[in-house]
Motif scaffolding. Structure first.
Motif, PDB file in Angstrom:
ATOM      1  N   GLN A 115      -4.315  -5.041  54.318  1.00  0.00           N
ATOM      2  CA  GLN A 115      -3.218  -5.037  55.290  1.00  0.00           C
ATOM      3  C   GLN A 115      -3.593  -5.677  56.619  1.00  0.00           C
ATOM      4  O   GLN A 115      -2.887  -6.532  57.129  1.00  0.00           O
ATOM      5  N   THR A 116      -4.718  -5.263  57.182  1.00  0.00           N
ATOM      6  CA  THR A 116      -5.075  -5.767  58.516  1.00  0.00           C
ATOM      7  C   THR A 116      -5.855  -7.080  58.459  1.00  0.00           C
ATOM      8  O   THR A 116      -5.942  -7.793  59.446  1.00  0.00           O
ATOM      9  N   GLY A 117      -6.464  -7.380  57.295  1.00  0.00           N
ATOM     10  CA  GLY A 117      -7.278  -8.585  57.172  1.00  0.00           C
ATOM     11  C   GLY A 117      -8.691  -8.422  57.703  1.00  0.00           C
ATOM     12  O   GLY A 117      -9.515  -9.331  57.593  1.00  0.00           O
ATOM     13  N   ALA A 124     -26.878  -1.109  52.365  1.00  0.00           N
ATOM     14  CA  ALA A 124     -27.061   0.277  51.929  1.00  0.00           C
ATOM     15  C   ALA A 124     -28.266   0.406  50.995  1.00  0.00           C
ATOM     16  O   ALA A 124     -28.146   0.288  49.776  1.00  0.00           O
ATOM     17  N   GLY A 125     -29.433   0.635  51.572  1.00  0.00           N
ATOM     18  CA  GLY A 125     -30.609   0.984  50.772  1.00  0.00           C
ATOM     19  C   GLY A 125     -30.581   2.476  50.514  1.00  0.00           C
ATOM     20  O   GLY A 125     -29.594   3.146  50.817  1.00  0.00           O
ATOM     21  N   TRP A 126     -31.658   3.017  49.972  1.00  0.00           N
ATOM     22  CA  TRP A 126     -31.609   4.465  49.692  1.00  0.00           C
ATOM     23  C   TRP A 126     -31.534   5.261  50.984  1.00  0.00           C
ATOM     24  O   TRP A 126     -30.843   6.279  51.056  1.00  0.00           O
ATOM     25  N   ARG A 127     -32.202   4.782  52.043  1.00  0.00           N
ATOM     26  CA  ARG A 127     -32.163   5.533  53.308  1.00  0.00           C
ATOM     27  C   ARG A 127     -30.771   5.505  53.934  1.00  0.00           C
ATOM     28  O   ARG A 127     -30.252   6.527  54.385  1.00  0.00           O
ATOM     29  N   GLY A 128     -30.168   4.323  53.969  1.00  0.00           N
ATOM     30  CA  GLY A 128     -28.815   4.210  54.512  1.00  0.00           C
ATOM     31  C   GLY A 128     -27.815   5.002  53.687  1.00  0.00           C
ATOM     32  O   GLY A 128     -26.878   5.615  54.225  1.00  0.00           O
ATOM     33  N   THR A 129     -28.013   4.997  52.376  1.00  0.00           N
ATOM     34  CA  THR A 129     -27.129   5.752  51.480  1.00  0.00           C
ATOM     35  C   THR A 129     -27.286   7.251  51.730  1.00  0.00           C
ATOM     36  O   THR A 129     -26.297   7.998  51.763  1.00  0.00           O
ATOM     37  N   ALA A 130     -28.528   7.696  51.947  1.00  0.00           N
ATOM     38  CA  ALA A 130     -28.779   9.116  52.259  1.00  0.00           C
ATOM     39  C   ALA A 130     -28.111   9.500  53.581  1.00  0.00           C
ATOM     40  O   ALA A 130     -27.740  10.663  53.789  1.00  0.00           O
ATOM     41  N   LEU A 131     -27.951   8.520  54.473  1.00  0.00           N
ATOM     42  CA  LEU A 131     -27.303   8.753  55.770  1.00  0.00           C
ATOM     43  C   LEU A 131     -25.806   8.410  55.738  1.00  0.00           C
ATOM     44  O   LEU A 131     -25.149   8.377  56.778  1.00  0.00           O
ATOM     45  N   LYS A 132     -25.298   8.120  54.526  1.00  0.00           N
ATOM     46  CA  LYS A 132     -23.862   7.855  54.305  1.00  0.00           C
ATOM     47  C   LYS A 132     -23.316   6.708  55.154  1.00  0.00           C
ATOM     48  O   LYS A 132     -22.280   6.813  55.803  1.00  0.00           O
ATOM     49  N   ILE A 133     -24.017   5.582  55.106  1.00  0.00           N
ATOM     50  CA  ILE A 133     -23.563   4.440  55.902  1.00  0.00           C
ATOM     51  C   ILE A 133     -22.212   3.895  55.453  1.00  0.00           C
ATOM     52  O   ILE A 133     -21.411   3.462  56.277  1.00  0.00           O
ATOM     53  N   LEU A 134     -21.925   3.944  54.158  1.00  0.00           N
ATOM     54  CA  LEU A 134     -20.643   3.403  53.685  1.00  0.00           C
ATOM     55  C   LEU A 134     -19.464   4.231  54.205  1.00  0.00           C
ATOM     56  O   LEU A 134     -18.518   3.662  54.775  1.00  0.00           O
ATOM     57  N   PRO A 135     -19.488   5.562  54.074  1.00  0.00           N
ATOM     58  CA  PRO A 135     -18.437   6.366  54.709  1.00  0.00           C
ATOM     59  C   PRO A 135     -18.348   6.131  56.220  1.00  0.00           C
ATOM     60  O   PRO A 135     -17.258   6.152  56.804  1.00  0.00           O
ATOM     61  N   GLN A 136     -19.495   5.870  56.845  1.00  0.00           N
ATOM     62  CA  GLN A 136     -19.531   5.583  58.280  1.00  0.00           C
ATOM     63  C   GLN A 136     -18.753   4.306  58.608  1.00  0.00           C
ATOM     64  O   GLN A 136     -17.976   4.247  59.563  1.00  0.00           O
ATOM     65  N   ALA A 137     -18.991   3.258  57.806  1.00  0.00           N
ATOM     66  CA  ALA A 137     -18.294   1.981  58.010  1.00  0.00           C
ATOM     67  C   ALA A 137     -16.793   2.160  57.802  1.00  0.00           C
ATOM     68  O   ALA A 137     -15.971   1.616  58.560  1.00  0.00           O
ATOM     69  N   ILE A 138     -16.439   2.931  56.790  1.00  0.00           N
ATOM     70  CA  ILE A 138     -15.019   3.154  56.498  1.00  0.00           C
ATOM     71  C   ILE A 138     -14.357   3.961  57.620  1.00  0.00           C
ATOM     72  O   ILE A 138     -13.225   3.680  58.019  1.00  0.00           O
ATOM     73  N   ALA A 139     -15.079   4.920  58.171  1.00  0.00           N
ATOM     74  CA  ALA A 139     -14.552   5.692  59.301  1.00  0.00           C
ATOM     75  C   ALA A 139     -14.263   4.780  60.490  1.00  0.00           C
ATOM     76  O   ALA A 139     -13.245   4.934  61.177  1.00  0.00           O
ATOM     77  N   ARG A 140     -15.150   3.799  60.722  1.00  0.00           N
ATOM     78  CA  ARG A 140     -14.920   2.861  61.829  1.00  0.00           C
ATOM     79  C   ARG A 140     -13.707   1.976  61.553  1.00  0.00           C
ATOM     80  O   ARG A 140     -12.921   1.683  62.457  1.00  0.00           O
ATOM     81  N   SER A 146      -7.230   1.026  59.728  1.00  0.00           N
ATOM     82  CA  SER A 146      -7.236   0.833  58.266  1.00  0.00           C
ATOM     83  C   SER A 146      -6.816   2.116  57.558  1.00  0.00           C
ATOM     84  O   SER A 146      -7.107   3.218  58.023  1.00  0.00           O
ATOM     85  N   ARG A 147      -6.165   1.940  56.413  1.00  0.00           N
ATOM     86  CA  ARG A 147      -5.854   3.079  55.534  1.00  0.00           C
ATOM     87  C   ARG A 147      -6.734   2.956  54.293  1.00  0.00           C
ATOM     88  O   ARG A 147      -6.962   1.849  53.796  1.00  0.00           O
ATOM     89  N   LEU A 148      -7.195   4.100  53.808  1.00  0.00           N
ATOM     90  CA  LEU A 148      -8.094   4.096  52.642  1.00  0.00           C
ATOM     91  C   LEU A 148      -7.555   3.269  51.494  1.00  0.00           C
ATOM     92  O   LEU A 148      -8.282   2.498  50.875  1.00  0.00           O
ATOM     93  N   GLN A 149      -6.259   3.424  51.206  1.00  0.00           N
ATOM     94  CA  GLN A 149      -5.694   2.769  50.011  1.00  0.00           C
ATOM     95  C   GLN A 149      -5.649   1.246  50.131  1.00  0.00           C
ATOM     96  O   GLN A 149      -5.464   0.550  49.145  1.00  0.00           O
ATOM     97  N   ASP A 150      -5.832   0.715  51.350  1.00  0.00           N
ATOM     98  CA  ASP A 150      -5.783  -0.743  51.535  1.00  0.00           C
ATOM     99  C   ASP A 150      -7.147  -1.407  51.434  1.00  0.00           C
ATOM    100  O   ASP A 150      -7.247  -2.634  51.503  1.00  0.00           O
ATOM    101  N   LEU A 151      -8.206  -0.612  51.300  1.00  0.00           N
ATOM    102  CA  LEU A 151      -9.552  -1.181  51.297  1.00  0.00           C
ATOM    103  C   LEU A 151      -9.951  -1.723  49.930  1.00  0.00           C
ATOM    104  O   LEU A 151      -9.586  -1.172  48.896  1.00  0.00           O
TER     105      LEU A 151
END
Length: 265
Positions: A115-117, A124-140, A146-151
């Motif tokens: 939607q937004t473009g 995301a290595g194991w350390r970043g994954t343990a620190l939940k970097i992907l959910p962090q990026a999505i939160a930003r 952004s809406r979850l369903q548009d990602l």
């Protein structure tokens, strides 16, 4: 099913994912070394502005306004000079921005918002994954509207679970992001992870060791956020097992990496 395609530039191969067809993007191979993100951006979108960060295996995600414009690195090295902030993810704020991460076994993740473009690149290595970097990026991204369903989320070539031996301690640290585990009781925690459907943990012949599928853990983190499986694609390529295309730190112990990038619409 989402498809992955080999493309070529000047007879050199790079990967794209059908899920991200609307955005110029690429998971580049070792053949592009020592080109920098500034040079690789020219391949995807000659007028886009390239951004990168100094990757430190953490969970900080920055936007271009928080990062200096990427300078051309003559050697394309993975350790940028002074002035580039430490982070492991980048999200765009406007059109015509390209964001880049480099990886040598860790998972490069490219995210786009239909939607937004706007787009994001995550390491995301194991350390970043343990620190939940992907959910962090999505939160930003969500904070930017952004809406979850548009990602649309594509995880590129990385070391496959069947060949990635780690300690039980590491597996449990990463696994604790997707299951309720008592990290002080290793054996019990490993057993719980083994019992998960389509478990990210595989057996290893060595005592105290297991095999860990980091991309699977990231996929489960996304699932728990409410992202649907059809919004996610995982590349069927392993950096460790494909020496003809990818650098692998685990295989060669060399500090070399390949770049993955995407341009916002």
């Amino acid at each position: 099913m989402h498809t992955w395609h080999w493309r070529t530039w000047n007879n050199l191969p790079y990967l794209t994912c059908s899920l991200l067809d609307s955005w110029p993007h690429g998971f580049f191979t070792q053949h592009y070394a020592p080109r920098s993100p500034a040079e690789l951006t020219q391949i995807l979108h000659p007028t886009a502005q390239p951004y990168r960060v100094k990757q430190v295996h953490g969970n900080i995600v920055l936007a271009p306004s928080e990062v200096m414009l990427t300078e051309q690195e003559p050697d394309g090295s993975a350790s940028p000079g002074i002035g580039i902030p430490a982070a492991d993810g980048l999200i765009t704020e406007q059109g015509g921005q390209s964001v880049w991460v480099c990886s040598a076994d860790c998972t490069p993740v490219l995210i786009a918002d239909a939607q937004t473009g706007q787009v994001a690149a995550v390491h995301a290595g194991w350390r970043g994954t343990a620190l939940k970097i992907l959910p962090q990026a999505i939160a930003r991204l969500q904070a930017q509207g952004s809406r979850l369903q548009d990602l649309r989320i594509a995880m590129g070539p990385a070391i496959a679970g069947e060949v990635y031996q780690v300690s039980e301690q590491v597996a449990v640290e990463v696994g604790a992001t997707i299951a309720a585990l008592d990290t002080t009781e290793l054996k019990k925690a490993v057993t719980i992870l083994h019992q998960l459907p389509n478990s990210p943990i595989l057996d290893d012949p060595q005592p105290g060791r297991v095999r860990l599928d980091v991309r699977r853990v990231n996929a489960l983190q996304l699932e728990q956020l409410g992202v649907r499986p059809e919004q996610v694609a995982i590349a069927p390529h392993c950096t460790y097992q494909n020496p003809e295309h990818f650098f692998s730190y685990r295989r060669s112990q060399e500090k070399k990496a390949q770049w993955s990038g995407i341009v916002s619409g």
